[in-house]
Scaffold this motif. Structure first.
Motif, PDB file in Angstrom:
ATOM      1  N   ARG A 190     -22.996 100.032  32.654  1.00  0.00           N
ATOM      2  CA  ARG A 190     -22.745  99.670  34.055  1.00  0.00           C
ATOM      3  C   ARG A 190     -22.902 100.811  35.066  1.00  0.00           C
ATOM      4  N   PHE A 197     -28.254 103.314  42.918  1.00  0.00           N
ATOM      5  CA  PHE A 197     -28.023 101.871  43.015  1.00  0.00           C
ATOM      6  C   PHE A 197     -27.963 101.469  44.478  1.00  0.00           C
ATOM      7  N   TYR A 224      -9.602 110.081  51.317  1.00  0.00           N
ATOM      8  CA  TYR A 224      -9.595 109.382  52.618  1.00  0.00           C
ATOM      9  C   TYR A 224      -8.773 108.086  52.605  1.00  0.00           C
ATOM     10  N   GLU A 272     -15.181  96.180  37.441  1.00  0.00           N
ATOM     11  CA  GLU A 272     -15.096  96.489  38.865  1.00  0.00           C
ATOM     12  C   GLU A 272     -16.449  96.311  39.567  1.00  0.00           C
ATOM     13  N   ILE A 306     -16.166  96.286  43.306  1.00  0.00           N
ATOM     14  CA  ILE A 306     -15.884  96.787  44.658  1.00  0.00           C
ATOM     15  C   ILE A 306     -14.712  97.740  44.586  1.00  0.00           C
ATOM     16  N   SER A 307     -14.763  98.804  45.409  1.00  0.00           N
ATOM     17  CA  SER A 307     -13.501  99.470  45.701  1.00  0.00           C
ATOM     18  C   SER A 307     -13.418  99.666  47.198  1.00  0.00           C
ATOM     19  N   VAL A 342     -19.553  97.832  47.733  1.00  0.00           N
ATOM     20  CA  VAL A 342     -19.898  96.911  46.644  1.00  0.00           C
ATOM     21  C   VAL A 342     -21.087  97.487  45.884  1.00  0.00           C
TER      22      VAL A 342
HETATM   23  O1  4AD Z   1     -15.886 102.905  43.646  1.00  0.00           O
HETATM   24  P1  4AD Z   1     -16.928 103.630  44.459  1.00  0.00           P
HETATM   25  O2  4AD Z   1     -17.265 104.989  44.020  1.00  0.00           O
HETATM   26  O3  4AD Z   1     -16.390 103.615  45.938  1.00  0.00           O
HETATM   27  C1  4AD Z   1     -17.024 104.159  47.024  1.00  0.00           C
HETATM   28  O4  4AD Z   1     -18.150 104.575  47.023  1.00  0.00           O
HETATM   29  C2  4AD Z   1     -16.214 104.058  48.270  1.00  0.00           C
HETATM   30  N1  4AD Z   1     -16.850 104.871  49.313  1.00  0.00           N
HETATM   31  C3  4AD Z   1     -16.113 102.631  48.701  1.00  0.00           C
HETATM   32  C4  4AD Z   1     -15.223 102.409  49.866  1.00  0.00           C
HETATM   33  O5  4AD Z   1     -15.644 101.868  50.859  1.00  0.00           O
HETATM   34  N2  4AD Z   1     -13.974 102.820  49.740  1.00  0.00           N
HETATM   35  O6  4AD Z   1     -18.247 102.747  44.522  1.00  0.00           O
HETATM   36  C5  4AD Z   1     -18.236 101.443  45.044  1.00  0.00           C
HETATM   37  C6  4AD Z   1     -18.844 100.469  44.057  1.00  0.00           C
HETATM   38  C7  4AD Z   1     -18.101 100.350  42.747  1.00  0.00           C
HETATM   39  O7  4AD Z   1     -17.062  99.418  42.825  1.00  0.00           O
HETATM   40  C8  4AD Z   1     -19.186  99.885  41.811  1.00  0.00           C
HETATM   41  O8  4AD Z   1     -19.375  98.481  41.919  1.00  0.00           O
HETATM   42  C9  4AD Z   1     -20.405 100.564  42.360  1.00  0.00           C
HETATM   43  O9  4AD Z   1     -20.136 100.926  43.694  1.00  0.00           O
HETATM   44  N3  4AD Z   1     -20.743 101.769  41.587  1.00  0.00           N
HETATM   45  C10 4AD Z   1     -21.792 101.883  40.755  1.00  0.00           C
HETATM   46  N4  4AD Z   1     -22.748 100.999  40.406  1.00  0.00           N
HETATM   47  C11 4AD Z   1     -23.714 101.416  39.560  1.00  0.00           C
HETATM   48  N5  4AD Z   1     -23.778 102.651  39.047  1.00  0.00           N
HETATM   49  C12 4AD Z   1     -22.828 103.585  39.367  1.00  0.00           C
HETATM   50  N6  4AD Z   1     -22.930 104.814  38.879  1.00  0.00           N
HETATM   51  C13 4AD Z   1     -21.792 103.208  40.259  1.00  0.00           C
HETATM   52  N7  4AD Z   1     -20.740 103.850  40.795  1.00  0.00           N
HETATM   53  C14 4AD Z   1     -20.111 102.959  41.587  1.00  0.00           C
END
Ligand code: 4AD
Length: 466
Positions: free
Chosen positions: A246, A251, A367, A389, A391-392, A436
């Motif tokens: 995943r 991406f 943040y 997961e 979304i975060s 997302v």
């Molecule tokens: O959880 P992440 O790292 O959150 C952020 O980037 C925050 N800035 C978001 C926010 O607005 N607070 O990444 C968000 C989403 C994850 O939930 C996951 O679905 C996807 O991006 N994601 C990846 N998808 C594919 N490959 C990866 N290496 C990923 N890393 C995160």
């Protein structure tokens, strides 16, 4: 100026008419010296073209030319549509084309690294054939990705990327109807936005620089500039040094940021409406695409509620503990416990899509806004499909001194993000948002087993080509 007919629209209504079609030579089968069958494919539609050597029909020379065609070559065919009395096996179109003229527009090499029919088979088909004693070729993932141009020609792969496009469409339309504006944020940055470990560094005209790991800092700065509600659709980069089903190194991030009037639940409401709209649309309007994917990669439709289930992190921890899982109440959930929780939630609430919120502050980025009533927890959330997961998100700290302190405490080099922190010194509305992972949404909605299947030309630690 001749009229072209699409293979997918060849049907009995065109009987006795002369048509001109273009497609790929999928299979060529000679029957004796006078007849050959050429199956021509365009996307997922196939039609049987018949060459019969006879005065006024096809010459012996043309038959030889047909028999020498290579699979996947692009051919143009002029012929008359006929309707055979017996159903035609192995093609999607139930008519034949009696060939008058045949042109090869572009010749494929004779030994293809992937045979498309092999690549399009489901695991079930292969097993059935093996039981019957046939040996079918299983095309492994590396071979597929090394020869992605061919691999992408299968009906299921075509459908995956049409579906991905639909998700973007609905995401955009739904947010536009809620007064969000689409913005574009820089991908070349001076510092990391999501922590230093997973960042690609490079030299920017002599200065150290990073590829954006998310639009996080700039989407918030857009809120500081009074764009009340924004979204970003674009590539993001993560130097993930582990190969999992995943994680990708590049991406598509679908990012949202919005002003909050009273409570971060306003952000959760958007997540709920947005995703229920996306799922409803895919199920109602994209049936053909889902069928094509299902045919090769069978999956059960996603179970989701019309009002998305909302659980607190504490409730999640309690469910896991009650099920005998040992877990730190202030630690992050690992992949295994997320999956387990997904199963428990499905049993109890009959949904495979839910939001978990109020995470411990220590496991969230600098943040993230701590909860007003208990700063050990934060106004943050993750969203899950089938226990993984997608979304975060969170409410953000909009107070510059607290933000600086949190960044320092998290080991972030504050000097590289001073422009971001200073943005909050000129008055800022409370705000929050989420990110997302598009490829994960498509993968999990369709129950696919690997994220590489939902990236056109995936990038992972071992793969930078094609
Ligand atoms: O959880 P992440 O790292 O959150 C952020 O980037 C925050 N800035 C978001 C926010 O607005 N607070 O990444 C968000 C989403 C994850 O939930 C996951 O679905 C996807 O991006 N994601 C990846 N998808 C594919 N490959 C990866 N290496 C990923 N890393 C995160």
């Amino acid at each position: 100026g001749r009229k072209w007919t699409k293979i997918c629209s060849l049907d009995a209504e065109l009987a006795n008419r002369t048509v001109l079609i273009r497609g790929r030579a999928q299979t060529i089968r000679a029957v004796g010296k006078k007849i050959s069958f050429l199956v021509v494919r365009r996307l997922s539609a196939t039609v049987q073209c018949v060459l019969t050597v006879k005065e006024g029909l096809v010459s012996a020379q043309m038959l030889r030319f047909c028999n020498s065609l290579t699979r996947e070559s692009i051919v143009d065919v002029v012929g008359v549509v006929t309707t055979p009395t017996e159903p035609i096996k192995g093609t999607t179109q139930q008519v034949e084309v009696q060939v008058r003229k045949l042109y090869c527009i572009s010749r494929a090499v004779p030994n293809l690294p992937i045979n498309i029919e092999d690549a399009a088979r489901s695991e079930e088909d292969i097993k059935e054939a093996e039981m019957a004693g046939d040996k079918l070729v299983r095309v492994n993932q590396d071979t597929r990705l090394n020869n992605r141009v061919l691999d992408l020609r299968t009906p299921a792969n075509q459908a995956i990327f049409h579906l991905k496009c639909s998700v973007i469409d609905i995401f955009r339309n739904c947010l536009r109807s809620e007064d969000f504006v689409e913005i574009h944020t820089p991908k070349l940055l001076a510092g990391a936005s999501e922590g230093g470990a997973s960042v690609f560094k490079f030299d920017y005209m002599g200065q150290p620089a990073c590829l954006a790991q998310s639009p996080q800092l700039h989407k918030q700065m857009a809120i500081c500039s009074d764009f009340e509600r924004v979204f970003v659709i674009g590539e993001v980069f993560r130097a993930e040094n582990s190969s999992t089903h995943r994680h990708l190194c590049e991406f598509i991030g679908l990012d949202v940021e919005m002003e909050i009037n009273e409570h971060y639940f306003e952000v959760l409401d958007i997540v709920d409406r947005l995703f229920v709209t996306i799922f409803d649309y895919l199920n109602e309007k994209c049936k053909k695409l889902l069928d094509a994917i299902n045919k090769q990669f069978p999956f059960k439709p996603l179970k989701y509620l019309q009002k998305t289930l909302l659980l607190t992190f504490e409730e999640g921890i309690k469910m896991l503990k009650d099920a005998g899982v040992e877990i730190d109440p202030f630690g992050d959930l690992n992949t295994e416990s997320e999956r387990t929780l997904g199963r428990l939630v499905l049993e109890k609430y009959e949904t495979e899509f839910y939001i978990l919120h109020r995470y411990p502050s220590t496991v969230r980025p600098f943040y993230t806004m701590p909860c007003y009533d208990n700063p050990l927890y934060s106004n943050s959330f993750d969203v899950f499909i089938r226990g993984e997961e997608i979304i975060s998100g969170a409410q953000r700290v909009h107070e510059p001194d607290l933000l600086t302190a949190r960044a320092e405490a998290c080991g972030v080099d504050v000097s590289t993000i001073s422009a971001y922190i200073n943005s909050f010194r000129y008055g800022t509305c409370p705000h929050g948002g989420f990110g997302v992972g598009l490829e994960r949404v498509v993968m999990l909605f369709c129950g696919l087993s690997n994220i590489r299947q939902t990236s056109l030309f995936p990038r992972d630690p071992q793969r930078l080509v094609p």
